[in-house]
Design a protein around this motif. Structure first.
Motif, PDB file in Angstrom:
ATOM      1  N   GLY A  71      39.319  36.643  45.694  1.00 52.97           N
ATOM      2  CA  GLY A  71      41.019  37.063  44.903  1.00 52.97           C
ATOM      3  C   GLY A  71      40.638  38.800  44.066  1.00 52.97           C
ATOM      4  N   GLY A 124      40.515  35.164  40.964  1.00 47.00           N
ATOM      5  CA  GLY A 124      41.661  34.288  40.996  1.00 47.00           C
ATOM      6  C   GLY A 124      42.030  33.324  41.009  1.00 47.00           C
ATOM      7  N   GLN A 125      41.226  33.257  39.107  1.00 48.43           N
ATOM      8  CA  GLN A 125      41.684  31.172  38.869  1.00 48.43           C
ATOM      9  C   GLN A 125      42.593  31.452  37.710  1.00 48.43           C
ATOM     10  OE1 GLN A 125      38.082  29.000  38.346  1.00 48.43           O
ATOM     11  NE2 GLN A 125      36.947  28.958  40.553  1.00 48.43           N
ATOM     12  N   GLU A 163      45.459  41.271  32.582  1.00 46.51           N
ATOM     13  CA  GLU A 163      43.851  41.613  33.742  1.00 46.51           C
ATOM     14  C   GLU A 163      42.335  41.826  33.087  1.00 46.51           C
ATOM     15  OE1 GLU A 163      43.447  45.246  37.268  1.00 46.51           O
ATOM     16  OE2 GLU A 163      44.949  45.455  35.562  1.00 46.51           O
ATOM     17  N   GLN A 212      43.725  37.517  36.601  1.00 45.53           N
ATOM     18  CA  GLN A 212      43.036  39.210  37.755  1.00 45.53           C
ATOM     19  C   GLN A 212      42.166  39.512  37.126  1.00 45.53           C
ATOM     20  OE1 GLN A 212      43.815  39.834  41.242  1.00 45.53           O
ATOM     21  NE2 GLN A 212      42.080  41.213  40.861  1.00 45.53           N
TER      22      GLN A 212
END
Length: 288
Positions: free
Chosen positions: A84, A50-51, A24, A54
């Motif tokens: 996202g 979101g691609q 992340e 995170q």
């Protein structure tokens, strides 16, 4: 044949990446979401949220939530979350005692911390809080337990990220979702003791500043992956500038790509493609 070998190598590298832990990216987004797109780095975060990775942004309108809701932040946060991303509200904690910096009140109570958290919830609908200036000693753990209990009672689904910047005493992991147990320079991350002291890497994160260029960023990311760190932020911002978190790093896109891990379905496709290409290569060799 050379082209086929190059494709095989690329597929092999991509197919191997799902076996590495996803990391992340937690961004200290201490920059204003300007209405001018060219100066709005929140849009740069939203574009990649979101691609494949995170991305969590720490918002900080005024050394905390400020005194009133800000419409520019509302728009930026809503767009980022819709794409996202997740958002944490910055809350300083004075190390659980009275060690605040001169620009804020000299003391900080648990009630103050919880009140700031509630403002973030009411004004911005955040996903959790980032407790900065977190202590690391056992003696101040009750302060953070009170804060954690209050946050979890009011917002059961929230992420509570603590930032002691060093490895804290036992017990701090229990009052947080994640601990940022390193905040320091490239040299200290690469050469210091932090990586060798990890006991629960998956719930631990690091913030590394003064990382000059893509090659150094990739070195830090590689070490973070090898250690199994759950979260990372890497920037070329420096302490000498006064605040290393006033902008995204110049290699932001490359950092996102370095942190991304393909979905399992993509890994299956990559493995299948690798097998097909390997078979084609074998047939060509057989034909001489």
């Amino acid at each position: 044949m050379k082209r086929l070998k190059t494709t095989l190598a690329a597929l092999a590298l991509a197919a191997a990446s799902p076996f590495a832990a996803a990391i992340e990216i937690i961004v200290p987004a201490y920059f204003y979401p300007s209405w001018m797109p060219s100066q709005n780095e929140w849009k740069d975060m939203t574009a990649v949220a979101g691609q494949g990775v995170q991305i969590t942004a720490i918002m900080n309108p005024g050394n905390g939530p400020g005194t009133a809701s800000n419409s520019d932040y509302v728009s930026a946060v809503n767009a980022f979350r819709a794409a996202g991303g997740k958002v944490l509200g910055y809350v300083y904690t004075c190390y659980g005692v009275s060690h605040c910096t001169p620009e804020v009140p000299p003391t900080r109570s648990t009630a103050d911390v919880l009140a700031d958290a509630q403002r973030y919830a009411a004004w911005y609908g955040v996903d959790g809080v980032f407790l900065d200036e977190m202590a690391s000693q056992a003696g101040t753990l009750p302060f953070y337990k009170t804060v954690s209990d209050g946050l979890r009672a009011a917002h059961p689904g929230w992420q509570i990220v603590g930032n002691p910047g060093v490895t804290p005493a036992a017990g701090y992991a229990a009052v947080t979702s994640r601990l940022m147990s390193f905040e320091g320079s490239f040299s200290d991350f690469v050469n210091g003791p932090f990586l060798g002291q990890l006991t629960d890497a998956a719930t631990t994160g690091a913030i590394v500043h003064g990382v000059a260029g893509v090659a150094q960023m990739q070195q830090v990311m590689s070490l973070a992956r090898q250690a199994g760190l759950g979260a990372i932020y890497i920037t070329d911002g420096t302490l000498a500038s006064g605040n290393p978190y006033l902008h995204l790093p110049s290699y932001w896109q490359a950092e996102v790509l370095a942190a991304a891990v393909p979905e399992p379905a993509q890994a299956v496709l990559l493995a299948a493609g690798l097998a097909l290409l390997a078979g084609a290569a074998a047939r060509r060799r057989a034909r001489g």
